[in-house]
Design a protein around this motif. Structure first.
Motif, short mmCIF file in Angstrom:
data_model
loop_
_atom_site.label_atom_id
_atom_site.label_comp_id
_atom_site.label_asym_id
_atom_site.label_seq_id
_atom_site.Cartn_x
_atom_site.Cartn_y
_atom_site.Cartn_z
N PHE A 103 0.83 -1.21 0.00
CA PHE A 103 0.00 0.00 0.00
C PHE A 103 0.85 1.26 0.00
O PHE A 103 0.59 2.22 -0.72
N GLU A 104 1.89 1.23 0.82
CA GLU A 104 2.76 2.40 0.91
C GLU A 104 3.54 2.59 -0.39
O GLU A 104 3.68 3.71 -0.88
N SER A 105 4.03 1.49 -0.95
CA SER A 105 4.83 1.62 -2.17
C SER A 105 3.99 2.19 -3.32
O SER A 105 4.45 3.06 -4.05
N VAL A 106 2.76 1.72 -3.44
CA VAL A 106 1.91 2.21 -4.54
C VAL A 106 1.52 3.66 -4.31
O VAL A 106 1.50 4.47 -5.25
N TYR A 107 1.23 4.00 -3.07
CA TYR A 107 0.80 5.37 -2.78
C TYR A 107 1.88 6.38 -3.13
O TYR A 107 1.62 7.43 -3.70
N LEU A 108 3.14 6.03 -2.78
CA LEU A 108 4.21 7.02 -2.87
C LEU A 108 4.87 7.09 -4.25
O LEU A 108 5.31 8.17 -4.66
N SER A 109 4.98 5.96 -4.93
CA SER A 109 6.02 5.86 -5.96
C SER A 109 5.54 6.15 -7.37
O SER A 109 4.39 5.94 -7.71
N GLN A 110 6.50 6.56 -8.18
CA GLN A 110 6.29 6.57 -9.63
C GLN A 110 6.54 5.18 -10.19
O GLN A 110 6.01 4.81 -11.22
N ARG A 111 7.41 4.44 -9.49
CA ARG A 111 7.75 3.10 -9.96
C ARG A 111 7.97 2.20 -8.75
O ARG A 111 8.66 2.60 -7.81
N VAL A 112 7.39 1.01 -8.79
CA VAL A 112 7.56 0.04 -7.71
C VAL A 112 8.38 -1.12 -8.27
O VAL A 112 8.00 -1.73 -9.28
N ILE A 113 9.51 -1.41 -7.62
CA ILE A 113 10.34 -2.56 -7.99
C ILE A 113 10.01 -3.67 -7.00
O ILE A 113 10.26 -3.52 -5.80
N VAL A 114 9.45 -4.76 -7.49
CA VAL A 114 9.12 -5.89 -6.63
C VAL A 114 10.30 -6.84 -6.62
O VAL A 114 10.77 -7.28 -7.68
N MET A 115 10.79 -7.14 -5.42
CA MET A 115 11.96 -8.01 -5.31
C MET A 115 11.55 -9.44 -4.97
O MET A 115 10.52 -9.68 -4.36
N SER A 116 12.40 -10.36 -5.38
CA SER A 116 12.19 -11.78 -5.07
C SER A 116 12.71 -12.07 -3.68
O SER A 116 13.36 -11.23 -3.06
N ALA A 117 12.42 -13.29 -3.20
CA ALA A 117 13.04 -13.73 -1.96
C ALA A 117 14.56 -13.77 -2.14
O ALA A 117 15.07 -13.74 -3.26
N ARG A 118 15.28 -13.84 -1.04
CA ARG A 118 16.73 -13.82 -1.05
C ARG A 118 17.32 -14.93 -1.92
O ARG A 118 16.84 -16.06 -1.84
N PRO A 119 18.36 -14.65 -2.68
CA PRO A 119 18.99 -13.34 -2.88
C PRO A 119 18.10 -12.43 -3.73
O PRO A 119 17.61 -12.84 -4.79
N GLY A 120 17.88 -11.22 -3.26
CA GLY A 120 16.92 -10.31 -3.88
C GLY A 120 17.27 -9.96 -5.31
O GLY A 120 18.35 -9.48 -5.61
N ARG A 121 16.36 -10.27 -6.19
CA ARG A 121 16.46 -9.86 -7.58
C ARG A 121 15.17 -9.13 -7.95
O ARG A 121 14.24 -9.11 -7.16
N ILE A 122 15.11 -8.58 -9.16
CA ILE A 122 13.89 -7.88 -9.55
C ILE A 122 12.91 -8.90 -10.11
O ILE A 122 13.17 -9.54 -11.12
N ALA A 123 11.78 -9.05 -9.41
CA ALA A 123 10.77 -10.01 -9.85
C ALA A 123 9.81 -9.34 -10.84
O ALA A 123 9.32 -9.98 -11.77
N ALA A 124 9.53 -8.08 -10.64
CA ALA A 124 8.61 -7.33 -11.51
C ALA A 124 8.78 -5.86 -11.21
O ALA A 124 9.31 -5.50 -10.16
N GLU A 125 8.35 -5.03 -12.15
CA GLU A 125 8.29 -3.62 -11.81
C GLU A 125 7.07 -2.98 -12.43
O GLU A 125 6.58 -3.42 -13.48
#
Ligand code: ADP
Ligand code: MG
Length: 270
Positions: free
Chosen positions: A209-231
């Motif tokens: 909720f916070e990420s969507v409210y604030l951002s122009q872009r949300v980078i969704v990370m995977s479980a460790r080791p953190g990679r970009i799962a979606a943006e």
């Protein structure tokens, strides 16, 4: 920006960018593979959230960007900053805990980075008062941390990050410990600051909720080791406020982002 700084950015292929990560990984001495490989470009003036479950490497990513720790492989590049030519810092860091000195008053806490940088006293006074005004605490310069609420302490921490006039603000789950109403107010005040100051903000949170409210872009990370799962680009009009928070668009974005985040929680116990 100076001509020199502009030229070096062009040479580095950094035009319009604040941060560029290429093939960045971090494995701690303990053998824990915390992050990556990560490729990420962040535009100058952009508000980006890194969203992911606890332990996926978000704080690690911020520390690498801040230069507080070296990557195990890959490159972290920051645009050569206008702030440097103003005698400022490239980076301001806001931690999850406000980390204030309890024996020092609010003004002295905010002043710390300027003291460390040997900024002359009268200029430091001026900048401390300006930073406190930016976060709505001008009246509290002589108060002590113990006299402040959690939200106010976080505002002091934000003022301390802003006082050096950094180009890039790194924020590591800054509002996670606050109650919801206080958090909403700080979210709104942070957005207003971002609109006025035009800093690049990299905001770490585990709240969809916070990420969507604030951002122009949300980078969704995977479980460790953190990679970009979606943006996701959040194309809501500015300025955002309660209207956005209660809109169908907002709910839709939250649902989509949540779905992309869900796999990162698989295999974790609730
Ligand atoms: P997040 O901020 O997403 O919760 P962190 O970046 O703090 O994740 O941590 C990612 C992983 O790296 C975790 O498994 C954590 O235990 C580990 N880790 C973090 N810092 C260190 C460190 N200094 N030494 C060893 N392991 C660490
Ligand atoms: Mg963390």
């Amino acid at each position: 920006m100076t001509e020199d700084a502009m030229r070096s950015d062009v040479e580095a292929g950094m035009t319009g960018l604040a941060v560029r990560l290429r093939g960045v990984t971090k494995t701690y001495d303990s053998g824990v593979a915390a992050l990556g490989p990560l490729d990420l470009d962040i535009r100058r003036g952009e508000f980006v959230s890194l969203l992911g479950p606890s332990g996926c490497g978000k704080s690690t990513a911020l520390r690498l960007i801040a230069g507080l720790a070296p990557p195990t492989s890959g490159t972290v590049r920051l645009a050569r900053q206008a702030a440097e030519s103003r005698g400022g810092h490239a980076i301001g860091f806001v931690f999850q805990e406000p980390t204030l000195m309890p024996w020092a008053d609010v003004a002295a806490n905010v002043r710390l980075p300027l003291t460390l940088a040997n900024v002359p006293a009268d200029e430091a006074d001026r900048r401390v008062m300006a930073a406190l005004a930016q976060v709505g605490l001008a009246e509290f310069a002589r108060s002590y941390p113990r006299e402040l609420s959690g939200g106010m302490k976080m505002r002091v921490s934000l003022a301390r990050a802003l006082v050096t006039d950094p180009d890039i603000l790194l924020m590591d789950e800054p509002f996670a410990a606050l109650d919801e109403i206080t958090r909403f107010r700080l979210n709104n005040d942070l957005l207003a600051l971002w609109r006025n100051l035009r800093k690049t903000v990299i905001f770490v949170t585990h709240s969809v909720f916070e990420s969507v409210y604030l951002s122009q872009r949300v980078i969704v990370m995977s479980a460790r080791p953190g990679r970009i799962a979606a943006e996701f680009r959040i194309d809501a009009p500015e300025p955002r406020g309660e209207e956005f928070r209660t809109s169908a668009d907002y709910v839709g974005y939250c649902r989509t982002v949540s779905a992309a985040l869900a796999p990162a929680y698989e295999g974790q116990r609730a």
